[in-house]
Design a protein around this motif. Structure first.
Motif, PDB file in Angstrom:
ATOM      1  N   GLU A 174       0.957  -1.198   0.278  1.00  0.00           N
ATOM      2  CA  GLU A 174      -0.129   0.283   0.033  1.00  0.00           C
ATOM      3  C   GLU A 174       1.220   0.956  -0.137  1.00  0.00           C
ATOM      4  O   GLU A 174       1.504   1.245   0.568  1.00  0.00           O
ATOM      5  CB  GLU A 174      -0.596  -0.247   1.317  1.00  0.00           C
ATOM      6  N   PHE A 175       0.123   2.698  -1.154  1.00  0.00           N
ATOM      7  CA  PHE A 175       0.926   3.537  -0.794  1.00  0.00           C
ATOM      8  C   PHE A 175      -0.131   4.388  -0.546  1.00  0.00           C
ATOM      9  O   PHE A 175      -0.984   3.957  -1.629  1.00  0.00           O
ATOM     10  CB  PHE A 175       1.964   3.785  -1.251  1.00  0.00           C
ATOM     11  N   ARG A 176      -0.069   5.717  -0.218  1.00  0.00           N
ATOM     12  CA  ARG A 176      -0.710   6.877   0.145  1.00  0.00           C
ATOM     13  C   ARG A 176      -0.261   8.039   0.940  1.00  0.00           C
ATOM     14  O   ARG A 176       0.904   8.044   1.980  1.00  0.00           O
ATOM     15  CB  ARG A 176      -1.511   6.448   1.338  1.00  0.00           C
ATOM     16  N   ALA A 177       0.002   9.015  -0.088  1.00  0.00           N
ATOM     17  CA  ALA A 177       0.163  10.465  -0.163  1.00  0.00           C
ATOM     18  C   ALA A 177      -0.610  12.018   0.369  1.00  0.00           C
ATOM     19  O   ALA A 177      -1.826  11.459  -0.360  1.00  0.00           O
ATOM     20  CB  ALA A 177       1.039  10.795  -1.362  1.00  0.00           C
ATOM     21  N   ASP A 178      -0.652  12.281   1.413  1.00  0.00           N
ATOM     22  CA  ASP A 178      -1.864  13.256   1.843  1.00  0.00           C
ATOM     23  C   ASP A 178      -1.495  14.308   1.507  1.00  0.00           C
ATOM     24  O   ASP A 178      -0.390  14.684   2.231  1.00  0.00           O
ATOM     25  CB  ASP A 178      -3.164  13.105   2.737  1.00  0.00           C
ATOM     26  N   GLN A 179      -1.757  15.558   1.202  1.00  0.00           N
ATOM     27  CA  GLN A 179      -2.041  17.170   1.740  1.00  0.00           C
ATOM     28  C   GLN A 179      -2.531  17.388   2.117  1.00  0.00           C
ATOM     29  O   GLN A 179      -4.019  17.303   2.174  1.00  0.00           O
ATOM     30  CB  GLN A 179      -1.440  17.691   0.473  1.00  0.00           C
TER      31      GLN A 179
END
Length: 379
Positions: A174-179
């Motif tokens: 899993e990969f997730r990037a949030d701003q």
């Protein structure tokens, strides 16, 4: 959270068509009710090509408000294998824009191959998503929630191999990037500063163990669908938060009479380490605890128990009745009967194809009354 109201559009069109038939063909013996379903099937056939079904989407849920968009979905068998043994694979693609200024793009491949010995699931999601933060715990800090916006990219890849009859095991990434943007100045999110309040980058590896004996992946009438997943997010592989998450999901399907089915689910989630607030164990939304805003209750541990009674009404049309209870806690030892939140409701179903893929409309009651539109069943 992606919902479609083709179901309602079909039935508005059905009424117009059946009226015309009665006026122009009075000698015909087909009743109005039968004409409605004949026309409904015609509409479904029209939007469903040989490979793709294109579905205009008008959406609504407490999390998204009203939105418009489109969904294309392909149901197929890998390498054109038409044997009854191989389960159908799916590839939906969805784009939505909502009155909450949310923009959502998702696509997900669900692939079965080699006489169901190999299973692959991959998902990509890109979203600009205004949302609400209620605080952490089984009692919300904020009754109405505090708005913030997250722009994120999410990807997961999961491969499983059959190791015994009905048993599948394999790795997951899993990969997730949030701003995080548009926080309320001086609000609870800024003042309490939970982990991840200013954004996150998550990268994790894990294992998934499944026990799957369903007789149909869209509309099971008997069998089990149980899973255990273990994920570890670590700075070693690029995550800026180190934590683990363990999820147990037990589902049982009972054919009680004719085509009437009872579906049962018991779901448990446990989070350890330094997890950002958006990745804590949470309940609510269209999948778990309909009638509660998604993430209204979140903490390190969560449980949800759900039941649905599914009954066919006429041809491709059916109904469901459902109930559920759930809670969250800092530690699992805090779980007790007095902490449960309860809800329930009913819904309508219209079958899209012979594989059993449904359009669904649910009306749920929890700490609010909510409407949900979508594809396929919840449990």
């Amino acid at each position: 959270m992606k919902k479609t109201v083709l179901f309602l559009a079909i039935f508005m069109l059905l009424g117009q068509n059946s009226f015309a038939q009665e006026v122009l063909e009075p000698e015909r013996k087909v009743g109005v009710f039968e004409s409605l379903f004949d026309f409904g099937d015609t509409v479904i056939d029209f939007i469903s090509g040989e490979k793709w079904a294109i579905i205009p989407a008008v959406v609504y849920s407490p999390e998204t408000s009203l939105g418009i968009g489109a969904r294309a979905i392909r149901v197929f068998r890998y390498q054109n294998d038409t044997s009854a043994i191989l389960r159908p694979s799916t590839l939906p693609i969805t784009f939505l824009y909502t009155l909450n200024n949310q923009t959502i793009f998702t696509t997900e491949l669900d692939l079965w191959a080699n006489e169901n010995s190999d299973y692959l699931n991959a998902r990509i999601e890109l979203s600009n998503f205004p949302f609400r933060y209620y605080g952490i715990g089984n009692v919300p800090v904020l009754d109405e929630g505090e708005f913030y916006t997250t722009r994120f990219f999410y990807f997961h890849l999961n491969y499983e191999r059959k190791i015994a009859r009905g048993i599948y095991l394999g790795p997951r990434y899993e990969f997730r990037a949030d701003q995080i943007r548009d926080r309320v100045p001086g609000g609870v999110l800024e003042t309490t500063q939970p982990l991840g309040f200013d954004g996150q980058r998550l990268s994790g590896l894990g294992l998934v163990l499944n026990h799957d004996t369903r007789d149909n992946i869209f509309q099971p009438t008997r069998g089990w669908n149980n899973s255990f997943s273990w994920m570890e997010f670590s700075s070693i592989i690029g995550s800026n938060f180190d934590f683990g998450q363990y999820v147990l999901d037990f589902r049982k399907y009972l054919n009680i009479h004719g085509q009437q089915v009872v579906a049962l689910q018991s779901w448990w989630s446990f989070t350890s380490g330094n997890a950002p607030f958006q990745h804590l164990s949470l309940i609510g939304g269209s999948e778990r605890m309909r009638g509660y805003f998604e993430g209204r209750y979140r903490d390190r541990s969560a449980m949800v128990h759900q039941a649905e009674y599914r009954v066919p009404i006429y041809r491709n049309f059916g109904m469901v009745f459902f109930g559920h209870g759930g809670q969250v806690a800092q530690e699992s030892k805090e779980f007790n009967w007095g902490r449960f939140r309860y809800g329930g409701g009913f819904g309508f179903r219209y079958k899209l194809n012979q594989e059993g893929l449904n359009i669904r409309l649910d009306i749920a009651f929890g700490d609010q009354r909510a409407f949900y539109f979508g594809l396929n069943e919840v449990i």
